[in-house]
Design an enzyme around this catalytic site. Structure first.
Site, PDB file in Angstrom:
ATOM      1  CB  CYS A  14      -1.013  -0.015   1.155  1.00  0.00           C
ATOM      2  SG  CYS A  14      -0.334   0.164   2.803  1.00  0.00           S
ATOM      3  CB  CYS A  88      -0.078   1.520  -4.121  1.00  0.00           C
ATOM      4  SG  CYS A  88       0.387  -0.082  -4.771  1.00  0.00           S
ATOM      5  CB  CYS A  92       2.813  -2.690  -7.762  1.00  0.00           C
ATOM      6  SG  CYS A  92       3.458  -4.118  -6.923  1.00  0.00           S
TER       7      CYS A  92
END
Length: 140
Positions: A14, A88, A92
């Site tokens: 996150c 998020c 990533c």
């Protein structure tokens, strides 16, 4: 499976690695024991774990007070079989052959313990479902 240990590994991500990902990592460690390798990280880690998340987890007997937010690294993603993002977005890094899940969860940042409890319980249910898939022997 990650070659290092032969057991499935999960990375929770996150933004601040202070609430949702810390609670998810703690639940997975608590419920699956050493059958699963657990990591958590944040794209912009906070200074400390959210006190409301610490308090909410303490209510169910899990102590995350010693945890510290960690920066998301490419290696952490490479070394994990399953990467679970929690709000998020695209921060990533994506690698072929990895499994990616996105759990839509409210952000506990700045929330009271009362507001964090339902998030904690929702994360527990999601983690229990994940364990059934990746480490069914843990939920037996």
């Amino acid at each position: 499976m990650a070659e290092s240990s032969g057991k499935p590994s999960v990375l929770f991500v996150c933004v601040h690695n202070a609430g949702r990902s810390q609670m998810a990592a703690a639940w997975l460690s608590h419920l699956a024991g050493d059958l699963v390798e657990v990591r958590s990280a944040g794209s912009t880690p906070g200074d400390a774990v959210n006190p409301a998340a610490v308090a909410a987890m303490a209510e169910v007997g899990i102590d995350i007070s010693a945890e510290t937010p960690k920066i998301l690294t490419v290696d952490a993603v490479k070394e994990s079989d399953v990467c679970i993002t929690m709000g998020c977005g695209d921060t990533c890094p994506v690698f072929p052959g990895k499994r990616y899940l996105d759990w839509k969860l409210d952000d506990p940042a700045g929330q009271s313990v009362e507001a964090v409890r339902p998030i904690r319980d929702e994360i527990k249910a999601l983690v229990e479902g994940l364990i059934k898939e990746i480490a069914p022997e843990a939920s037996a």
